[in-house]
Design a protein around this motif. Sequence first.
Motif, PDB file in Angstrom:
ATOM      1  N   LEU A   1       0.714  -1.221   0.052  1.00  0.00           N
ATOM      2  CA  LEU A   1       0.140  -0.054  -0.004  1.00  0.00           C
ATOM      3  C   LEU A   1       0.938   1.081   0.204  1.00  0.00           C
ATOM      4  O   LEU A   1       1.964   1.335   0.763  1.00  0.00           O
ATOM      5  CB  LEU A   1      -0.949   0.021   1.126  1.00  0.00           C
ATOM      6  CG  LEU A   1      -2.160  -1.075   1.397  1.00  0.00           C
ATOM      7  CD1 LEU A   1      -2.693  -1.108   2.459  1.00  0.00           C
ATOM      8  CD2 LEU A   1      -2.936  -1.044  -0.033  1.00  0.00           C
TER       9      LEU A   1
ATOM     10  N   GLU B   1      -5.149   4.895   5.542  1.00  0.00           N
ATOM     11  CA  GLU B   1      -5.424   3.759   4.934  1.00  0.00           C
ATOM     12  C   GLU B   1      -6.249   3.854   3.620  1.00  0.00           C
ATOM     13  O   GLU B   1      -6.158   3.353   2.674  1.00  0.00           O
ATOM     14  CB  GLU B   1      -5.827   2.550   5.763  1.00  0.00           C
ATOM     15  CG  GLU B   1      -5.891   1.269   4.954  1.00  0.00           C
ATOM     16  CD  GLU B   1      -6.157   0.144   6.018  1.00  0.00           C
ATOM     17  OE1 GLU B   1      -6.330  -1.082   5.655  1.00  0.00           O
ATOM     18  OE2 GLU B   1      -6.076   0.305   7.301  1.00  0.00           O
TER      19      GLU B   1
ATOM     20  N   ILE C   1      -2.998   0.441  -3.957  1.00  0.00           N
ATOM     21  CA  ILE C   1      -2.381  -0.682  -4.021  1.00  0.00           C
ATOM     22  C   ILE C   1      -1.494  -0.665  -5.004  1.00  0.00           C
ATOM     23  O   ILE C   1      -1.515  -0.438  -6.428  1.00  0.00           O
ATOM     24  CB  ILE C   1      -3.174  -2.115  -4.263  1.00  0.00           C
ATOM     25  CG1 ILE C   1      -4.337  -2.208  -2.905  1.00  0.00           C
ATOM     26  CG2 ILE C   1      -2.429  -3.228  -4.472  1.00  0.00           C
ATOM     27  CD1 ILE C   1      -5.356  -3.239  -3.220  1.00  0.00           C
TER      28      ILE C   1
END
Length: 204
Positions: free
Chosen positions: A117, A126, A131
Amino acid sequence: MIEKLKYALFSISDYDIYRKYFQTKDSITIYYKNVIVKATNDEISVFYDSEEHFVTKGLKYLDKNNTLKLFTDIPAAIDYMSYLSLVTLDIRYTLYHYFLFKSNESEIDYKSISFVLVGSYPNYSEENLSIRCDIGDLTIKNRKVKYNCLILFNNDGSCRFSFYPEEPAWNEEKICPKRDIDKIIEYILNLNVDNYEDIPLIES
């Protein structure tokens, strides 16, 4: 197997919220978030299917064909169920799953792939991360090529795909103009070159 599978599901911490199952003497159908688990005493099927009840309808990129896996091992089935629930709920993982499926289906093979990530300050939470997958030792339609690839799956549903040499200098890459997975796959398959230097894109 059916009773053991039920016990395993009840041990999942958030399963109380999503608890739905329908059982007969010989089979059971379980719904967990957007994932369907169907089992007999011999086999467990785990998949997403918008035609089923109790799931979100029409998720882009996902269907029974590209999510179905069969198991005879309960822990493996539960692990895949948890993974697939994330795939159905987070567009970044949806894109990741679909890209790997389409690559395999389209004869794009690789011997190495990384997963991490990534993001940039100040949006380094987050939910704002992308990705990143680096893909190496590529074979396209049974033809070994001398370059690697990088793909970013973003939380707005877009992708960023680029090529870089097998031994790159710092940030050396050529960015694919396509942002949709199907179009990226099509671009790769139509790119009839073996070397990074011959890819007809401007180096960034």
